[in-house]
Design a protein around this motif. Structure first.
Motif, PDB file in Angstrom:
ATOM      1  N   VAL A  56       3.336   4.944  -9.260  1.00 32.78           N
ATOM      2  CA  VAL A  56       2.191   4.488 -10.057  1.00 32.78           C
ATOM      3  C   VAL A  56       1.730   3.143  -9.509  1.00 32.78           C
ATOM      4  N   GLY A  57       0.430   2.977  -9.363  1.00 33.01           N
ATOM      5  CA  GLY A  57      -0.131   1.752  -8.810  1.00 33.01           C
ATOM      6  C   GLY A  57      -0.475   1.849  -7.341  1.00 33.01           C
ATOM      7  N   ASP A  58       0.025   2.896  -6.647  1.00 30.91           N
ATOM      8  CA  ASP A  58      -0.311   3.080  -5.239  1.00 30.91           C
ATOM      9  C   ASP A  58      -1.788   3.437  -5.097  1.00 30.91           C
ATOM     10  N   SER A  59      -2.467   2.777  -4.182  1.00 35.12           N
ATOM     11  CA  SER A  59      -3.859   3.106  -3.871  1.00 35.12           C
ATOM     12  C   SER A  59      -3.882   4.233  -2.848  1.00 35.12           C
ATOM     13  N   ILE A  60      -4.763   5.210  -3.062  1.00 30.66           N
ATOM     14  CA  ILE A  60      -4.902   6.323  -2.120  1.00 30.66           C
ATOM     15  C   ILE A  60      -5.961   5.923  -1.095  1.00 30.66           C
ATOM     16  N   GLU A  61      -5.522   5.701   0.137  1.00 28.66           N
ATOM     17  CA  GLU A  61      -6.428   5.230   1.177  1.00 28.66           C
ATOM     18  C   GLU A  61      -7.029   6.378   1.984  1.00 28.66           C
ATOM     19  N   ALA A  62      -6.259   7.455   2.162  1.00 28.22           N
ATOM     20  CA  ALA A  62      -6.760   8.577   2.964  1.00 28.22           C
ATOM     21  C   ALA A  62      -6.046   9.856   2.571  1.00 28.22           C
ATOM     22  N   ILE A  63      -6.755  10.976   2.718  1.00 31.80           N
ATOM     23  CA  ILE A  63      -6.199  12.314   2.548  1.00 31.80           C
ATOM     24  C   ILE A  63      -6.391  13.033   3.875  1.00 31.80           C
ATOM     25  N   ASN A  64      -5.265  13.415   4.510  1.00 33.64           N
ATOM     26  CA  ASN A  64      -5.337  14.048   5.841  1.00 33.64           C
ATOM     27  C   ASN A  64      -6.165  13.212   6.822  1.00 33.64           C
ATOM     28  N   ASP A  65      -5.907  11.911   6.842  1.00 31.67           N
ATOM     29  CA  ASP A  65      -6.585  10.960   7.744  1.00 31.67           C
ATOM     30  C   ASP A  65      -8.073  10.793   7.446  1.00 31.67           C
ATOM     31  N   HIS A  66      -8.548  11.406   6.363  1.00 27.66           N
ATOM     32  CA  HIS A  66      -9.941  11.214   5.953  1.00 27.66           C
ATOM     33  C   HIS A  66      -9.978  10.081   4.936  1.00 27.66           C
ATOM     34  N   SER A  67     -10.586   8.958   5.305  1.00 27.12           N
ATOM     35  CA  SER A  67     -10.621   7.802   4.417  1.00 27.12           C
ATOM     36  C   SER A  67     -11.395   8.120   3.145  1.00 27.12           C
ATOM     37  N   THR A  95      -1.388  15.281   4.053  1.00 24.98           N
ATOM     38  CA  THR A  95      -0.836  13.927   4.132  1.00 24.98           C
ATOM     39  C   THR A  95      -1.632  12.970   3.263  1.00 24.98           C
ATOM     40  N   LEU A  96      -0.918  12.159   2.513  1.00 30.87           N
ATOM     41  CA  LEU A  96      -1.521  11.077   1.739  1.00 30.87           C
ATOM     42  C   LEU A  96      -1.153   9.748   2.396  1.00 30.87           C
ATOM     43  N   ARG A  97      -2.156   8.918   2.672  1.00 29.10           N
ATOM     44  CA  ARG A  97      -1.872   7.545   3.102  1.00 29.10           C
ATOM     45  C   ARG A  97      -2.080   6.638   1.902  1.00 29.10           C
ATOM     46  N   LEU A  98      -1.028   5.939   1.540  1.00 26.87           N
ATOM     47  CA  LEU A  98      -1.011   5.134   0.325  1.00 26.87           C
ATOM     48  C   LEU A  98      -0.772   3.668   0.656  1.00 26.87           C
ATOM     49  N   VAL A  99      -1.312   2.800  -0.183  1.00 20.66           N
ATOM     50  CA  VAL A  99      -1.061   1.354  -0.074  1.00 20.66           C
ATOM     51  C   VAL A  99      -0.463   0.901  -1.392  1.00 20.66           C
ATOM     52  N   GLN A 100       0.729   0.355  -1.344  1.00 18.44           N
ATOM     53  CA  GLN A 100       1.354  -0.099  -2.585  1.00 18.44           C
ATOM     54  C   GLN A 100       1.029  -1.566  -2.834  1.00 18.44           C
ATOM     55  N   PRO A 101       1.008  -1.975  -4.107  1.00 22.45           N
ATOM     56  CA  PRO A 101       0.770  -3.393  -4.409  1.00 22.45           C
ATOM     57  C   PRO A 101       1.871  -4.261  -3.804  1.00 22.45           C
ATOM     58  N   ARG A 102       1.507  -5.447  -3.388  1.00 23.64           N
ATOM     59  CA  ARG A 102       2.478  -6.352  -2.784  1.00 23.64           C
ATOM     60  C   ARG A 102       3.520  -6.779  -3.799  1.00 23.64           C
ATOM     61  N   ARG A 103       4.759  -6.734  -3.372  1.00 18.01           N
ATOM     62  CA  ARG A 103       5.871  -7.111  -4.243  1.00 18.01           C
ATOM     63  C   ARG A 103       6.284  -8.553  -3.954  1.00 18.01           C
ATOM     64  N   ALA A 104       7.054  -9.109  -4.871  1.00 21.53           N
ATOM     65  CA  ALA A 104       7.531 -10.482  -4.700  1.00 21.53           C
ATOM     66  C   ALA A 104       9.044 -10.496  -4.487  1.00 21.53           C
ATOM     67  N   PHE A 105       9.570  -9.488  -3.847  1.00 23.05           N
ATOM     68  CA  PHE A 105      10.994  -9.400  -3.534  1.00 23.05           C
ATOM     69  C   PHE A 105      11.862  -9.584  -4.773  1.00 23.05           C
ATOM     70  N   ASP A 106      11.384  -9.013  -5.879  1.00 20.18           N
ATOM     71  CA  ASP A 106      12.104  -9.048  -7.157  1.00 20.18           C
ATOM     72  C   ASP A 106      12.275 -10.455  -7.722  1.00 20.18           C
ATOM     73  N   MET A 107      11.614 -11.447  -7.132  1.00 15.77           N
ATOM     74  CA  MET A 107      11.770 -12.819  -7.632  1.00 15.77           C
ATOM     75  C   MET A 107      11.133 -13.000  -8.996  1.00 15.77           C
ATOM     76  N   ILE A 108      10.042 -12.277  -9.244  1.00 15.87           N
ATOM     77  CA  ILE A 108       9.305 -12.487 -10.499  1.00 15.87           C
ATOM     78  C   ILE A 108      10.191 -12.187 -11.701  1.00 15.87           C
ATOM     79  N   GLY A 109      10.832 -11.030 -11.679  1.00 14.34           N
ATOM     80  CA  GLY A 109      11.620 -10.626 -12.831  1.00 14.34           C
ATOM     81  C   GLY A 109      12.889 -11.448 -13.011  1.00 14.34           C
ATOM     82  N   GLN A 110      13.392 -12.062 -11.927  1.00 12.73           N
ATOM     83  CA  GLN A 110      14.669 -12.751 -12.014  1.00 12.73           C
ATOM     84  C   GLN A 110      14.527 -14.195 -12.460  1.00 12.73           C
ATOM     85  N   ARG A 111      13.364 -14.776 -12.301  1.00 11.66           N
ATOM     86  CA  ARG A 111      13.199 -16.172 -12.685  1.00 11.66           C
ATOM     87  C   ARG A 111      13.104 -16.323 -14.199  1.00 11.66           C
TER      88      ARG A 111
END
Length: 297
Positions: free
Chosen positions: A138-149, A172-188
């Motif tokens: 959930v949250g992944d952006s769909i950038e392409a389907i079978n290399d079709h943008s 094939t789905l090409r997906l872009v996931q939101p940038r993570r903060a290496f779990d730092m957000i939840g641990q602080r």
């Protein structure tokens, strides 16, 4: 009745009362200093203002959430922002490709979009084809389907493409996931300066963003309107594989100004004809809105 006092010769008209500036706080969801933005009237302009505040390109922003840095689909920014809401921008992270074989008619995806060219996954149905692919989130952006943008496509267009893919043929789905903060957000701790849950406004005024025309400050939807919009959003998912609270609210608004189901259908064609709603959907929506009004008294 007293008459108005005569104006002194040479006196000028008093200046019009200036409208207060609406300034919103914003932050990158994976961690950043706090920024301040103002002067936007639609989602594209909002993204441009956020990008300017943090020195990034607007196309880096996948979506925004209100009052939470988490990838929380219940707190997505839609067409309305509370005047005290804190805006978190989720930006592009890693790109990944997954191969999917459509063994059933439905993939189990619900699609939404950010209003600025990116469609992304809002919900994954438990036990579905996509649910069995751990790399898809959930949250992944769909950038392409079978290399079709598909960048620039609306959510309903992407959902239609996925529905029309042939069964038993891998794609094939090409997906872009939101940038993570290496779990730092939840641990602080909550006392640190990293993003945390911002205070949610208890006020009823919101800034209504529009695809055309200027944004306006309005009262938040009534309980009846909110309940009706939730029912419409459920039907959008059932019939079209999308969720879109802003679209659902527009449908409810059209119903409010319609006398009878036929007038409602004509109103939808005039205002939202690009969606090509099926007749049975329109009938169910009209009934669902009426039921929401009855349930709320």
């Amino acid at each position: 009745m007293d008459s108005a006092a005569p104006r002194e010769p040479g006196a000028t008209e008093p200046p019009a009362r200036a409208r207060p500036r609406l300034v919103f706080r914003t932050q990158l969801a994976h961690g950043s200093p706090t920024g301040r933005i103002e002067g936007f009237t639609n989602v594209r302009e909002l993204y441009a203002k956020i990008a300017e505040a943090f020195g990034i390109a607007p196309t880096e922003i996948l979506f925004c959430t209100l009052n939470s840095h988490k990838v929380d689909m219940q707190k997505l920014l839609g067409g309305q922002i509370g005047l005290e809401d804190f805006i978190f921008a989720h930006v592009r992270g890693e790109t990944k490709e997954v191969e999917v074989t459509k063994t059933e008619d439905a993939l189990g995806l619900t699609i939404t979009d950010n209003g600025a060219g990116y469609a992304f996954i809002k919900r994954i149905k438990e036990g579905s084809i996509i649910n069995r692919i751990e790399a898809v989130c959930v949250g992944d952006s769909i950038e392409a389907i079978n290399d079709h943008s598909i960048v620039g496509c609306r959510h309903y267009e992407v959902a239609k493409m996925l529905r029309e893919l042939p069964k038993s043929q891998p794609f094939t789905l090409r997906l872009v996931q939101p940038r993570r903060a290496f779990d730092m957000i939840g641990q602080r701790s909550r006392s640190s300066k990293c993003p945390v849950e911002a205070k949610v406004s208890s006020g009823r005024e919101t800034l209504r963003l529009r695809s055309g025309g200027a944004a306006t400050v309005e009262e938040a939807p009534s309980d009846v309107e909110a309940a009706a919009a939730r029912r419409v959003d459920d039907l959008l998912e059932s019939y079209m594989g999308i969720r879109d609270p802003e679209l659902a609210a527009a449908v409810v608004e059209t119903a409010r100004s319609s006398v009878g189901a036929q007038a409602f259908a004509r109103g939808l064609d005039a205002v939202l004809g690009e969606f090509a709603f099926p007749d049975e959907f329109v009938v169910e929506v009209w009934a669902a809105i009426g039921e929401a009004h009855d349930a709320c008294g």
